[in-house]
Design a protein around this motif. Structure first.
Motif, PDB file in Angstrom:
ATOM      1  N   GLY A   1      11.817  -2.076  -8.099  1.00 43.91           N
ATOM      2  CA  GLY A   1      12.120  -1.550  -6.510  1.00 43.91           C
ATOM      3  C   GLY A   1      10.956  -0.901  -5.968  1.00 43.91           C
TER       4      GLY A   1
ATOM      5  N   HIS B   1      18.920 -11.583  -3.865  1.00 44.58           N
ATOM      6  CA  HIS B   1      18.482 -10.049  -3.361  1.00 44.58           C
ATOM      7  C   HIS B   1      17.118  -9.939  -3.002  1.00 44.58           C
ATOM      8  CE1 HIS B   1      22.231  -8.242  -4.820  1.00 44.58           C
ATOM      9  NE2 HIS B   1      22.139  -8.857  -6.029  1.00 44.58           N
ATOM     10  N   TRP B   2      16.226 -10.787  -3.491  1.00 43.04           N
ATOM     11  CA  TRP B   2      14.717 -10.826  -3.122  1.00 43.04           C
ATOM     12  C   TRP B   2      14.404 -12.270  -2.576  1.00 43.04           C
ATOM     13  CZ3 TRP B   2      11.770  -7.719  -7.566  1.00 43.04           C
ATOM     14  CH2 TRP B   2      12.300  -6.613  -7.660  1.00 43.04           C
TER      15      TRP B   2
ATOM     16  N   PRO C   1      16.795  -1.774   3.125  1.00 41.65           N
ATOM     17  CA  PRO C   1      17.104  -1.604   1.880  1.00 41.65           C
ATOM     18  C   PRO C   1      16.733  -2.881   1.092  1.00 41.65           C
ATOM     19  CG  PRO C   1      18.413  -0.864   3.287  1.00 41.65           C
ATOM     20  CD  PRO C   1      17.605  -1.545   4.031  1.00 41.65           C
ATOM     21  N   HIS C   2      16.648  -2.713  -0.306  1.00 41.87           N
ATOM     22  CA  HIS C   2      16.667  -3.812  -1.058  1.00 41.87           C
ATOM     23  C   HIS C   2      17.085  -3.482  -2.397  1.00 41.87           C
ATOM     24  CE1 HIS C   2      12.829  -1.863  -1.679  1.00 41.87           C
ATOM     25  NE2 HIS C   2      12.703  -2.232  -2.625  1.00 41.87           N
ATOM     26  N   ARG C   3      17.290  -4.323  -3.395  1.00 41.26           N
ATOM     27  CA  ARG C   3      17.749  -4.245  -4.816  1.00 41.26           C
ATOM     28  C   ARG C   3      17.041  -3.434  -5.664  1.00 41.26           C
ATOM     29  NH1 ARG C   3      22.801  -5.664  -6.904  1.00 41.26           N
ATOM     30  NH2 ARG C   3      23.041  -5.276  -4.837  1.00 41.26           N
ATOM     31  N   HIS C   4      17.484  -2.477  -6.515  1.00 44.50           N
ATOM     32  CA  HIS C   4      16.540  -1.641  -7.198  1.00 44.50           C
ATOM     33  C   HIS C   4      17.198  -2.087  -8.879  1.00 44.50           C
ATOM     34  CE1 HIS C   4      14.739  -0.141  -3.972  1.00 44.50           C
ATOM     35  NE2 HIS C   4      13.947   0.795  -4.804  1.00 44.50           N
TER      36      HIS C   4
ATOM     37  N   ASP D   1      21.090  -0.540  -3.778  1.00 41.06           N
ATOM     38  CA  ASP D   1      19.939  -0.922  -2.562  1.00 41.06           C
ATOM     39  C   ASP D   1      19.635   0.072  -2.020  1.00 41.06           C
ATOM     40  OD1 ASP D   1      20.459  -3.378  -3.233  1.00 41.06           O
ATOM     41  OD2 ASP D   1      22.453  -3.734  -1.931  1.00 41.06           O
ATOM     42  N   TYR D   2      18.358   0.361  -1.848  1.00 44.45           N
ATOM     43  CA  TYR D   2      17.653   1.412  -1.016  1.00 44.45           C
ATOM     44  C   TYR D   2      16.377   0.984  -0.380  1.00 44.45           C
ATOM     45  CZ  TYR D   2      19.977   3.141  -5.472  1.00 44.45           C
ATOM     46  OH  TYR D   2      20.904   3.540  -6.336  1.00 44.45           O
TER      47      TYR D   2
END
Length: 595
Positions: free
Chosen positions: A110, A170-171, A240-243, A248-249
């Motif tokens: 992430g 998520h991506w 925000p995106h998945r880590h 999600d940040y």
């Protein structure tokens, strides 16, 4: 002569006098050698090969990642230099911010794990100062591959398969780049990257109108940082995106972080060992682990250091444990008393800790630095025995991390370079629209603990595992060598170096010989586990050797016959001009070439 020195090799040891290239992928070796054949020097060749590596080993390195290299020019005597392409932590990457998100560690994947990308700027710096080719000619190899495609490696396809659900759920930008019709590409599928090709063409165009070659490369460096990458990163990572921890940040990297980074060259850390100078990165990387290990071993007779015998393996591993403990406590991007760690009196006292029994203790040096911090140790249940043939390893928590790439080049004039590009793996973070690549995750090597010398601090480099090696004799470079492998890089290189310098091995024999490493360290990669007393080795060492090591208390894991290391090297004798090259057969990916 050490054991295994007379065994058959998997391929010939290449020799010649014109130029030699070796790397972890055949296409990179081919590009490097093509440049040499067309009149370029070792630095032109290395830069061309590095940009190819970004494409053909996307699960192991990328343009958004980092690199370190060590090189020496043909001038006599030659002063080796470190090429520093390790980006620092962004200004917004503070411990308080990460803790406010509920984090105890920097996640393994992430945008919050991303250091400023440094590889491309470093390669362009090398080309400007020591190359001879114009930028368009150097980048032509990568542009062609990005546009026409390359057959995706089985290991890369496996990496995509392991994160395909993450990509689709998520991506989505990564799914668009790496999934073919929504499915994981089969090994051998031709993969193109038109967005990255356009980025490279923009770099070439930015250099075309400059008054000379050097000015053109500088214009491309500025275009890369200020016009192309920086703004795209800042815009994309505000979302925000998945880590890897499941949250999600938003990322914290700004365009200014990218714009203000500049790669540098610096003097290496080095020691003398058996009439040779061993040059490594400074302690902002793990390079001095090799130096400390060799200093601990130098008082033993040559035959006592045979990496094919239980006695030799035991001594090497126990020395490595002591050096790695110092790495885990002291190494960081700050003032470090490396001279104290390498001092004769310190080494003599540390050497007394090497007994006939395997240590299960964490035993860093006691030097007058005021450092009292110790890393938290999370013991792992089992050791990953297969990391090293090129496949990224999978943590139990589900996060997938990448490995690394490597290349070595020497030319007919005597210029030589060893370089280890890494980071920016396709599974590191989401692909950035308009760029065709993602950012790396090197910040996972920092600690969210203010007391640690390796704490996360804005503007500081995370301690990297990238650790190329250059060996000199009488001031002239004679060996460039390296391997991917994270924490194992110097562990696999010490046995190889001993076989080359002391054991009568040819380069290919030294690479083919069975090897080993310890898990007795605090892992550099999230989730930072440790395996006290563990020893991972290749079965070809033999049942008797393995049984003796177990009787000494080593917690042995058998990795299989051909599982550990992705070593490559080139050599040159300054007196005769005779050269050699060798590459790793494990994983069926690395190749050497030359004449």
């Amino acid at each position: 002569m050490f054991s295994h020195a007379t065994s058959h090799t998997t391929r010939p040891s290449l020799t010649g006098s014109f130029g030699m290239s070796a790397s972890t992928h055949w296409s990179t070796t081919a590009a490097c050698q093509s440049v040499l054949e067309r009149g370029g020097n070792a630095f032109d060749a290395a830069v061309a090969g590095a940009f190819v590596l970004h494409l053909v080993e996307p699960h192991l390195n990328g343009p958004g990642g980092d690199m370190t290299g060590i090189f020496a020019t043909a001038e006599a005597p030659s002063e080796p230099q470190v090429l520093m392409g390790q980006g620092s932590a962004p200004e917004g990457a503070t411990i308080d911010h990460y803790r406010s998100l509920g984090m105890q560690d920097v996640p393994g994947a992430g945008g919050l794990a991303a250091a400023v990308p440094g590889a491309v700027d470093a390669w362009l710096l090398l080309l400007r100062d020591h190359g001879t080719w114009v930028l368009g000619d150097v980048l032509g190899y990568a542009i062609e591959i990005a546009e026409r495609g390359h057959p995706i490696l089985p290991q890369a396809a496996a990496a995509i398969a392991s994160v395909s659900e993450l990509f689709t759920e998520h991506w989505p930008t990564s799914a668009e780049q790496w999934l073919t019709g929504g499915a994981v590409p089969k090994p051998g599928t031709m993969i193109t990257n038109p967005e990255y090709s356009e980025v490279l063409r923009r770099l070439v165009a930015s250099a075309d109108d400059a008054e000379n070659r050097e000015a053109g490369i500088d214009a491309a460096r500025q275009a890369w940082k200020r016009d192309i990458v920086g703004p795209a990163v800042e815009e994309f990572f505000t979302v925000p995106h998945r880590h890897a921890d499941g949250g999600d940040y938003s990322g914290v990297m700004a365009a200014s972080d990218v714009a203000e980074f500049s790669a540098t060259t610096e003097a290496p850390a080095s020691i003398e060992f058996r009439g040779h100078t061993i040059a490594k990165t400074g302690p902002w990387g793990q390079g001095p682990v090799m130096l400390q290990t060799l200093k601990l071993l130098e008082s033993f007779d040559d035959e006592e250091l045979d990496p094919g015998t239980p006695e030799g393996i035991h001594r090497i591993v126990e020395a490595m444990k002591l050096a790695l403990a110092d790495r885990d406590v002291y190494y960081a991007d700050e003032e470090l008393p490396l001279d104290q760690l390498l001092a004769a009196e310190t080494v003599a006292e540390r050497r007394k800790l090497i007994t006939d029994r395997a240590s299960l203790e964490f035993r860093p040096s006691s030097v007058a630095t005021g450092v009292r911090w110790r890393p938290p140790v999370v013991q792992q249940d089992e050791v990953d025995a297969g990391a090293g043939a090129g496949e990224p390893t999978v943590a139990k928590a589900g996060a997938r991390r990448g490995d690394t790439s490597h290349l070595d080049v020497v030319d007919r004039w005597g210029n030589m370079i060893s370089a280890t590009p890494s980071g920016g793996w396709l599974q590191s973070s989401p692909t950035i629209p308009g760029l065709g690549f993602c950012l790396g995750t090197r910040l996972q090597m920092t600690w969210l603990d203010e007391h640690s010398p390796a704490a996360l601090r804005p503007g500081r480099r995370p301690r990297t595992t990238l650790s190329p090696t250059l060996v000199l004799r009488d001031g002239q470079p004679v060996i460039a060598m390296g391997t991917p492998g994270g924490d194992q890089q110097d562990q696999w290189k010490v046995p190889m170096l001993l076989r080359l310098l002391l054991g009568g091995h040819s380069p290919q024999q030294a690479i083919d010989a069975p090897t080993f490493h310890t898990g007795h360290l605090v892992g550099s990669f999230w989730p930072r586990t440790s395996g006290p007393g563990t020893l991972v080795l290749e079965d070809r060492l033999g049942d008797d050797v393995i049984a003796e090591l177990e009787s000494r208390g080593h917690r042995v894991t058998r990795a299989g016959d051909w599982a550990l290391g992705r070593l490559s090297c080139v050599t040159r004798d300054p007196e005769t001009g005779r050269m050699s090259a060798a590459a790793n057969p494990r994983g069926a990916q690395g190749y050497a070439a030359g004449r």
